[in-house]
Design a protein around this motif. Structure first.
Motif, PDB file in Angstrom:
ATOM      1  N   HIS A  33      17.085  -6.178  -3.248  1.00  0.00           N
ATOM      2  CA  HIS A  33      17.726  -6.130  -1.935  1.00  0.00           C
ATOM      3  C   HIS A  33      18.787  -5.038  -1.954  1.00  0.00           C
ATOM      4  O   HIS A  33      19.632  -4.991  -2.843  1.00  0.00           O
ATOM      5  CB  HIS A  33      18.364  -7.480  -1.599  1.00  0.00           C
ATOM      6  N   THR A  34      18.741  -4.178  -0.961  1.00  0.00           N
ATOM      7  CA  THR A  34      19.696  -3.075  -0.879  1.00  0.00           C
ATOM      8  C   THR A  34      20.612  -3.292   0.315  1.00  0.00           C
ATOM      9  O   THR A  34      20.172  -3.773   1.360  1.00  0.00           O
ATOM     10  CB  THR A  34      18.970  -1.729  -0.725  1.00  0.00           C
ATOM     11  N   PRO A  35      21.885  -2.928   0.190  1.00  0.00           N
ATOM     12  CA  PRO A  35      22.784  -3.091   1.334  1.00  0.00           C
ATOM     13  C   PRO A  35      22.496  -2.045   2.414  1.00  0.00           C
ATOM     14  O   PRO A  35      22.210  -0.883   2.120  1.00  0.00           O
ATOM     15  CB  PRO A  35      24.177  -2.902   0.741  1.00  0.00           C
ATOM     16  N   ASP A  36      22.578  -2.493   3.655  1.00  0.00           N
ATOM     17  CA  ASP A  36      22.394  -1.600   4.787  1.00  0.00           C
ATOM     18  C   ASP A  36      23.614  -0.694   4.900  1.00  0.00           C
ATOM     19  O   ASP A  36      24.751  -1.185   4.855  1.00  0.00           O
ATOM     20  CB  ASP A  36      22.219  -2.432   6.056  1.00  0.00           C
ATOM     21  N   PRO A  37      23.439   0.613   5.053  1.00  0.00           N
ATOM     22  CA  PRO A  37      24.609   1.498   5.103  1.00  0.00           C
ATOM     23  C   PRO A  37      25.506   1.277   6.323  1.00  0.00           C
ATOM     24  O   PRO A  37      26.711   1.514   6.263  1.00  0.00           O
ATOM     25  CB  PRO A  37      24.017   2.907   5.125  1.00  0.00           C
ATOM     26  N   LEU A  38      24.952   0.793   7.419  1.00  0.00           N
ATOM     27  CA  LEU A  38      25.740   0.623   8.629  1.00  0.00           C
ATOM     28  C   LEU A  38      26.486  -0.710   8.647  1.00  0.00           C
ATOM     29  O   LEU A  38      27.694  -0.756   8.878  1.00  0.00           O
ATOM     30  CB  LEU A  38      24.837   0.730   9.863  1.00  0.00           C
ATOM     31  N   THR A  39      25.785  -1.795   8.370  1.00  0.00           N
ATOM     32  CA  THR A  39      26.408  -3.119   8.482  1.00  0.00           C
ATOM     33  C   THR A  39      26.864  -3.696   7.152  1.00  0.00           C
ATOM     34  O   THR A  39      27.723  -4.568   7.120  1.00  0.00           O
ATOM     35  CB  THR A  39      25.421  -4.118   9.114  1.00  0.00           C
ATOM     36  N   GLY A  40      26.269  -3.252   6.046  1.00  0.00           N
ATOM     37  CA  GLY A  40      26.618  -3.786   4.748  1.00  0.00           C
ATOM     38  C   GLY A  40      25.844  -5.038   4.382  1.00  0.00           C
ATOM     39  O   GLY A  40      26.019  -5.582   3.301  1.00  0.00           O
ATOM     40  N   TRP A  41      24.976  -5.517   5.266  1.00  0.00           N
ATOM     41  CA  TRP A  41      24.178  -6.695   4.971  1.00  0.00           C
ATOM     42  C   TRP A  41      23.094  -6.317   3.976  1.00  0.00           C
ATOM     43  O   TRP A  41      22.546  -5.222   4.024  1.00  0.00           O
ATOM     44  CB  TRP A  41      23.530  -7.237   6.225  1.00  0.00           C
ATOM     45  N   SER A  42      22.769  -7.237   3.081  1.00  0.00           N
ATOM     46  CA  SER A  42      21.700  -6.939   2.132  1.00  0.00           C
ATOM     47  C   SER A  42      20.369  -7.320   2.754  1.00  0.00           C
ATOM     48  O   SER A  42      20.245  -8.315   3.459  1.00  0.00           O
ATOM     49  CB  SER A  42      21.909  -7.695   0.828  1.00  0.00           C
ATOM     50  N   GLY A  43      19.394  -6.508   2.499  1.00  0.00           N
ATOM     51  CA  GLY A  43      18.075  -6.760   3.049  1.00  0.00           C
ATOM     52  C   GLY A  43      17.043  -5.962   2.290  1.00  0.00           C
ATOM     53  O   GLY A  43      17.363  -5.211   1.370  1.00  0.00           O
ATOM     54  N   GLY A  44      15.825  -6.131   2.664  1.00  0.00           N
ATOM     55  CA  GLY A  44      14.743  -5.412   2.019  1.00  0.00           C
ATOM     56  C   GLY A  44      13.578  -5.267   2.962  1.00  0.00           C
ATOM     57  O   GLY A  44      13.505  -5.920   3.996  1.00  0.00           O
ATOM     58  N   GLY A  45      12.663  -4.432   2.584  1.00  0.00           N
ATOM     59  CA  GLY A  45      11.493  -4.205   3.410  1.00  0.00           C
ATOM     60  C   GLY A  45      10.340  -5.131   3.085  1.00  0.00           C
ATOM     61  O   GLY A  45       9.258  -5.002   3.644  1.00  0.00           O
ATOM     62  N   ASP A  46      10.549  -6.065   2.166  1.00  0.00           N
ATOM     63  CA  ASP A  46       9.485  -6.965   1.747  1.00  0.00           C
ATOM     64  C   ASP A  46       9.459  -8.188   2.653  1.00  0.00           C
ATOM     65  O   ASP A  46      10.247  -9.116   2.495  1.00  0.00           O
ATOM     66  CB  ASP A  46       9.724  -7.370   0.300  1.00  0.00           C
ATOM     67  N   THR A  47       8.539  -8.206   3.606  1.00  0.00           N
ATOM     68  CA  THR A  47       8.460  -9.337   4.527  1.00  0.00           C
ATOM     69  C   THR A  47       7.731 -10.525   3.923  1.00  0.00           C
ATOM     70  O   THR A  47       7.855 -11.633   4.418  1.00  0.00           O
ATOM     71  CB  THR A  47       7.751  -8.932   5.836  1.00  0.00           C
ATOM     72  N   GLN A  48       6.984 -10.315   2.850  1.00  0.00           N
ATOM     73  CA  GLN A  48       6.257 -11.417   2.217  1.00  0.00           C
ATOM     74  C   GLN A  48       7.219 -12.440   1.628  1.00  0.00           C
ATOM     75  O   GLN A  48       6.913 -13.621   1.569  1.00  0.00           O
ATOM     76  CB  GLN A  48       5.340 -10.864   1.118  1.00  0.00           C
ATOM     77  N   SER A  49       8.411 -12.016   1.217  1.00  0.00           N
ATOM     78  CA  SER A  49       9.369 -12.953   0.634  1.00  0.00           C
ATOM     79  C   SER A  49       9.974 -13.885   1.689  1.00  0.00           C
ATOM     80  O   SER A  49      10.625 -14.860   1.335  1.00  0.00           O
ATOM     81  CB  SER A  49      10.483 -12.199  -0.086  1.00  0.00           C
ATOM     82  N   GLN A  50       9.758 -13.606   2.958  1.00  0.00           N
ATOM     83  CA  GLN A  50      10.262 -14.461   4.021  1.00  0.00           C
ATOM     84  C   GLN A  50       9.313 -15.608   4.346  1.00  0.00           C
ATOM     85  O   GLN A  50       9.669 -16.520   5.077  1.00  0.00           O
ATOM     86  CB  GLN A  50      10.504 -13.638   5.288  1.00  0.00           C
ATOM     87  N   VAL A  51       8.113 -15.571   3.793  1.00  0.00           N
ATOM     88  CA  VAL A  51       7.100 -16.590   4.075  1.00  0.00           C
ATOM     89  C   VAL A  51       7.384 -17.830   3.236  1.00  0.00           C
ATOM     90  O   VAL A  51       7.528 -17.762   2.022  1.00  0.00           O
ATOM     91  CB  VAL A  51       5.685 -16.055   3.779  1.00  0.00           C
ATOM     92  N   THR A  52       7.471 -18.978   3.899  1.00  0.00           N
ATOM     93  CA  THR A  52       7.676 -20.267   3.239  1.00  0.00           C
ATOM     94  C   THR A  52       6.667 -21.251   3.812  1.00  0.00           C
ATOM     95  O   THR A  52       6.637 -21.481   5.020  1.00  0.00           O
ATOM     96  CB  THR A  52       9.107 -20.777   3.493  1.00  0.00           C
ATOM     97  N   LEU A  53       5.839 -21.823   2.932  1.00  0.00           N
ATOM     98  CA  LEU A  53       4.839 -22.793   3.353  1.00  0.00           C
ATOM     99  C   LEU A  53       5.224 -24.162   2.811  1.00  0.00           C
ATOM    100  O   LEU A  53       5.643 -24.278   1.663  1.00  0.00           O
ATOM    101  CB  LEU A  53       3.461 -22.401   2.811  1.00  0.00           C
ATOM    102  N   SER A  54       5.089 -25.190   3.632  1.00  0.00           N
ATOM    103  CA  SER A  54       5.433 -26.543   3.189  1.00  0.00           C
ATOM    104  C   SER A  54       4.170 -27.390   3.105  1.00  0.00           C
ATOM    105  O   SER A  54       3.250 -27.247   3.915  1.00  0.00           O
ATOM    106  CB  SER A  54       6.449 -27.181   4.129  1.00  0.00           C
ATOM    107  N   PHE A  55       4.162 -28.282   2.101  1.00  0.00           N
ATOM    108  CA  PHE A  55       3.026 -29.149   1.832  1.00  0.00           C
ATOM    109  C   PHE A  55       3.531 -30.561   1.597  1.00  0.00           C
ATOM    110  O   PHE A  55       4.635 -30.752   1.104  1.00  0.00           O
ATOM    111  CB  PHE A  55       2.261 -28.661   0.592  1.00  0.00           C
ATOM    112  N   PRO A  56       2.715 -31.582   1.897  1.00  0.00           N
ATOM    113  CA  PRO A  56       3.177 -32.963   1.696  1.00  0.00           C
ATOM    114  C   PRO A  56       3.232 -33.374   0.226  1.00  0.00           C
ATOM    115  O   PRO A  56       4.038 -34.209  -0.156  1.00  0.00           O
ATOM    116  CB  PRO A  56       2.156 -33.801   2.456  1.00  0.00           C
ATOM    117  N   THR A  57       2.378 -32.768  -0.625  1.00  0.00           N
ATOM    118  CA  THR A  57       2.351 -33.150  -2.038  1.00  0.00           C
ATOM    119  C   THR A  57       2.310 -31.911  -2.921  1.00  0.00           C
ATOM    120  O   THR A  57       1.975 -30.805  -2.461  1.00  0.00           O
ATOM    121  CB  THR A  57       1.117 -34.009  -2.367  1.00  0.00           C
ATOM    122  N   GLU A  58       2.622 -32.113  -4.184  1.00  0.00           N
ATOM    123  CA  GLU A  58       2.559 -31.026  -5.166  1.00  0.00           C
ATOM    124  C   GLU A  58       1.118 -30.556  -5.358  1.00  0.00           C
ATOM    125  O   GLU A  58       0.860 -29.350  -5.475  1.00  0.00           O
ATOM    126  CB  GLU A  58       3.137 -31.513  -6.493  1.00  0.00           C
TER     127      GLU A  58
END
Length: 92
Positions: A33-58
């Motif tokens: 994750h790299t900090p944004d030069p304008l806002t200073g927020w950390s972010g990245g171009g990897d949208t796959q890391s934002q995916v979260t899937l939920s399941f009822p069991t292991e």
């Protein structure tokens, strides 16, 4: 892209346990994750890391990962520790 499978814990801000038993499959980010030069927020171009899937069991989460050829590692569920005490214990 690798993923991790873990059990969601109880929300510390609420007393309910509605989603505490769910198992989550979450993709791991391979880019730093790299900090944004304008806002200073950390972010990245990897949208796959934002995916979260939920399941009822292991087993359902593992089956999904194996069916879709997703390498994963399992984070074992932690045991709940109950601290049982009465109101009178405050005055011992």
């Amino acid at each position: 892209m690798a993923a991790r499978i873990f059990q969601r814990s109880k929300n510390a801000m609420q007393s309910g346990k509605a989603t505490a038993g769910e198992w989550i499959l979450q993709f791991e980010s391979h880019r730093a994750h790299t900090p944004d030069p304008l806002t200073g927020w950390s972010g990245g171009g990897d949208t796959q890391s934002q995916v979260t899937l939920s399941f009822p069991t292991e087993e359902a989460a593992r089956a999904y990962a194996e069916r879709n050829a997703i390498p994963y590692h399992l984070v074992p569920a932690s045991e709940r520790k109950l601290k049982l005490q009465s109101y009178a214990d405050n005055f011992k």
